[in-house]
Scaffold this motif. Structure first.
Motif, short mmCIF file in Angstrom:
data_model
loop_
_atom_site.label_atom_id
_atom_site.label_comp_id
_atom_site.label_asym_id
_atom_site.label_seq_id
_atom_site.Cartn_x
_atom_site.Cartn_y
_atom_site.Cartn_z
N ILE A 97 11.71 -6.23 6.72
CA ILE A 97 11.25 -5.84 5.38
C ILE A 97 9.89 -5.18 5.51
CG2 ILE A 97 10.54 -6.66 3.09
CD1 ILE A 97 13.03 -8.72 4.91
N ARG A 98 9.81 -3.92 5.11
CA ARG A 98 8.52 -3.22 5.07
C ARG A 98 7.71 -3.82 3.92
NH1 ARG A 98 8.20 1.99 7.49
NH2 ARG A 98 10.17 2.70 8.39
N ALA A 99 6.47 -4.15 4.18
CA ALA A 99 5.64 -4.77 3.15
C ALA A 99 5.04 -3.71 2.22
CB ALA A 99 4.53 -5.58 3.81
N ASN A 100 4.92 -4.06 0.95
CA ASN A 100 4.19 -3.21 0.01
C ASN A 100 2.74 -3.71 0.01
OD1 ASN A 100 6.56 -1.96 -0.61
ND2 ASN A 100 6.94 -3.12 -2.47
N ILE A 101 1.92 -3.09 0.85
CA ILE A 101 0.57 -3.61 1.06
C ILE A 101 -0.46 -2.80 0.28
CG2 ILE A 101 1.14 -4.58 3.32
CD1 ILE A 101 -0.19 -2.20 4.64
N LEU A 102 -1.74 -3.16 0.44
CA LEU A 102 -2.81 -2.44 -0.24
C LEU A 102 -2.68 -0.94 0.04
CD1 LEU A 102 -5.83 -4.73 0.73
CD2 LEU A 102 -4.78 -4.57 -1.51
N PRO A 103 -2.80 -0.11 -1.00
CA PRO A 103 -2.61 1.35 -0.81
C PRO A 103 -3.47 1.95 0.30
CG PRO A 103 -2.80 0.81 -3.15
CD PRO A 103 -3.08 -0.46 -2.40
N GLU A 130 7.16 -2.69 -7.48
CA GLU A 130 6.35 -3.68 -8.19
C GLU A 130 6.23 -5.00 -7.42
OE1 GLU A 130 10.60 -4.24 -9.66
OE2 GLU A 130 9.28 -2.54 -9.21
N ALA A 131 7.02 -5.14 -6.35
CA ALA A 131 6.99 -6.37 -5.54
C ALA A 131 5.95 -6.24 -4.44
CB ALA A 131 8.38 -6.64 -4.96
N HIS A 132 4.75 -6.76 -4.69
CA HIS A 132 3.68 -6.71 -3.69
C HIS A 132 3.86 -7.86 -2.71
CE1 HIS A 132 0.99 -4.79 -7.04
NE2 HIS A 132 1.99 -4.04 -6.68
N VAL A 133 3.83 -7.56 -1.42
CA VAL A 133 4.04 -8.61 -0.43
C VAL A 133 3.37 -8.23 0.88
CG1 VAL A 133 6.25 -7.66 0.38
CG2 VAL A 133 5.80 -10.11 0.65
N GLU A 134 2.83 -9.24 1.57
CA GLU A 134 2.33 -9.06 2.93
C GLU A 134 2.90 -10.18 3.80
OE1 GLU A 134 -1.82 -6.63 2.10
OE2 GLU A 134 -1.96 -8.61 3.00
N GLY A 135 3.12 -9.87 5.08
CA GLY A 135 3.82 -10.78 5.97
C GLY A 135 3.12 -12.12 6.19
N GLY A 136 1.81 -12.17 6.02
CA GLY A 136 1.08 -13.42 6.18
C GLY A 136 1.46 -14.47 5.15
N PRO A 156 -4.57 -8.80 -10.92
CA PRO A 156 -5.11 -7.48 -10.52
C PRO A 156 -6.60 -7.51 -10.14
CG PRO A 156 -3.88 -7.34 -12.59
CD PRO A 156 -4.08 -8.79 -12.30
N ASP A 157 -7.31 -8.57 -10.59
CA ASP A 157 -8.74 -8.64 -10.30
C ASP A 157 -9.04 -9.12 -8.89
OD1 ASP A 157 -9.07 -7.95 -12.95
OD2 ASP A 157 -9.33 -10.02 -13.63
N TYR A 158 -8.01 -9.64 -8.21
CA TYR A 158 -8.23 -10.22 -6.89
C TYR A 158 -7.68 -9.31 -5.80
CZ TYR A 158 -9.63 -14.74 -8.84
OH TYR A 158 -10.28 -15.73 -9.50
N ILE A 159 -8.59 -8.72 -5.01
CA ILE A 159 -8.14 -7.94 -3.86
C ILE A 159 -7.55 -8.89 -2.80
CG2 ILE A 159 -10.32 -7.98 -2.55
CD1 ILE A 159 -9.72 -4.94 -1.94
N THR A 160 -7.85 -10.19 -2.95
CA THR A 160 -7.33 -11.20 -2.02
C THR A 160 -5.95 -11.71 -2.44
OG1 THR A 160 -8.57 -12.86 -3.28
CG2 THR A 160 -9.61 -11.98 -1.29
N ALA A 161 -5.45 -11.31 -3.62
CA ALA A 161 -4.10 -11.71 -4.04
C ALA A 161 -3.14 -10.63 -3.55
CB ALA A 161 -4.04 -11.84 -5.56
N ARG A 162 -2.33 -10.96 -2.54
CA ARG A 162 -1.55 -9.94 -1.85
C ARG A 162 -0.05 -9.99 -2.13
NH1 ARG A 162 -5.02 -8.36 2.43
NH2 ARG A 162 -7.08 -8.26 1.49
N THR A 163 0.44 -11.13 -2.61
CA THR A 163 1.89 -11.27 -2.82
C THR A 163 2.13 -11.82 -4.22
OG1 THR A 163 2.25 -11.66 -0.46
CG2 THR A 163 3.99 -12.40 -1.96
N ASN A 164 2.96 -11.12 -5.00
CA ASN A 164 3.17 -11.54 -6.38
C ASN A 164 4.56 -12.15 -6.59
OD1 ASN A 164 4.89 -9.32 -6.40
ND2 ASN A 164 3.58 -8.06 -7.71
#
Length: 304
Positions: A97-103, A130-136, A156-164
């Motif tokens: 699965i390719r992650a939808n990471i920070l642009p 719309e599915a934001h996800v990172e492998g960690g 949206p205010d948290y750059i540290t929130a990576r997976t929704n």
């Protein structure tokens, strides 16, 4: 053509992508940092040097080779941070699965295209936009897929929130036979000691029935308790806030018996050895300054 295969976090590893610190670029500006720990080190003038990080990653590569693991590396993008390969994708069963990471980081995924081409392209997936996800944040563990997330209105205010939660639902659709279990993580843009950047920053299964965990990384106590009950209190190593900050849960399993760990994790490493693990100690304290460690910089493709 090779075939992806990952059922859990610890089965004997056959092939892995290890990130690269080559041409990592200059020390970032504060506005370019993605996490509070990197910001801390930029402010203090202690941000890691490329030469030191290359040395640390080479040390890990040698451990993999010692254990007969095939090691792939990304194509180097000039002046670009490509250390944390775990963020850009993950394998569950026979699917990548390719992650939808920070642009700002989307070039990273294309730097492993040459590796993915050697696998069946029908098994490479991308979740909806719309599915934001990172492998960690994603951990397959038998019948479960554990997923770290944050569902607050202030996501949206948290750059540290990576997976929704959209990613949690998309994974459940993609793997209907698995139980996708989500965990709300504590987030902070400014305080690294109160920020679980990913699930693997406060929890990780090891061996066949054990785990490393930090209670305060979880926002909901009953979700933390679920893991304690699942693994059994006697099989869990509880890390302190300081140990979480130093990334003690972010070790990496080569097999159920062999774990790569940072040499400064003295309390953890002693416990691991007492449990019968073979601990391969490496220097990784410079990499850790970017709020990531061994699991963050590795992307397993095939386990037995």
């Amino acid at each position: 053509m090779f075939k992806f295969n990952i059922e859990n976090e610890t089965s004997p590893l056959q092939a892995v992508i290890l990130g690269t610190a080559n041409s990592n670029g200059p020390t970032p500006k504060l506005s370019e940092c993605y996490d509070p720990k990197s910001m801390e080190h930029v402010k203090a003038g202690t941000y890691p040097k490329e030469v030191d990080m290359i040395k640390e990653m080479d040390e890990v590569s040698e451990v993999f080779k010692k254990h007969n693991v095939t090691v792939y590396r990304p194509t180097i993008i000039e002046n670009y941070n490509q250390i944390f390969s775990r963020d850009i994708g993950f394998v569950i069963e026979d699917k990548f699965i390719r992650a939808n990471i920070l642009p700002d980081r989307d070039r990273e995924i294309h730097a492993i295209d040459h590796i993915l081409k050697t696998f069946n392209s029908d098994c490479i997936f991308e979740l909806p936009e719309e599915a934001h996800v990172e492998g960690g944040d994603v951990m397959p563990w038998g019948d479960y897929i554990f997923v770290g997330t944050y569902s607050g209105d202030d996501y949206p205010d948290y750059i540290t929130a990576r997976t929704n939660m959209d990613a949690v639902m998309a994974l459940q659709e993609l793997f209907p036979d698995k139980m996708v279990k989500s965990f709300e993580l504590r987030k902070s843009n400014t305080d690294a000691k109160n920020n679980a950047l990913h699930l693997d920053c406060c929890f990780q299964p090891i061996g066949t029935n054990k785990a490393i965990i930090h209670k305060n990384g979880f926002l909901v106590e009953k979700e933390y308790q679920f893991l304690v009950d699942l693994f059994g209190k006697e099989n869990i190593f509880e890390i302190t806030k300081e140990e979480m900050y130093n990334m003690n849960s972010n070790v990496f399993s080569i097999s159920p018996e062999v774990i790569i760990s940072e040499k400064n994790f003295t309390r953890l490493n002693s416990w691991l050895r007492a449990q019968g693990f073979n601990v391969e100690e490496v220097n990784y304290s410079e990499i850790a300054k970017q709020e990531g460690l061994l699991r963050c910089s590795t992307l397993p493709l095939i386990r037995e």
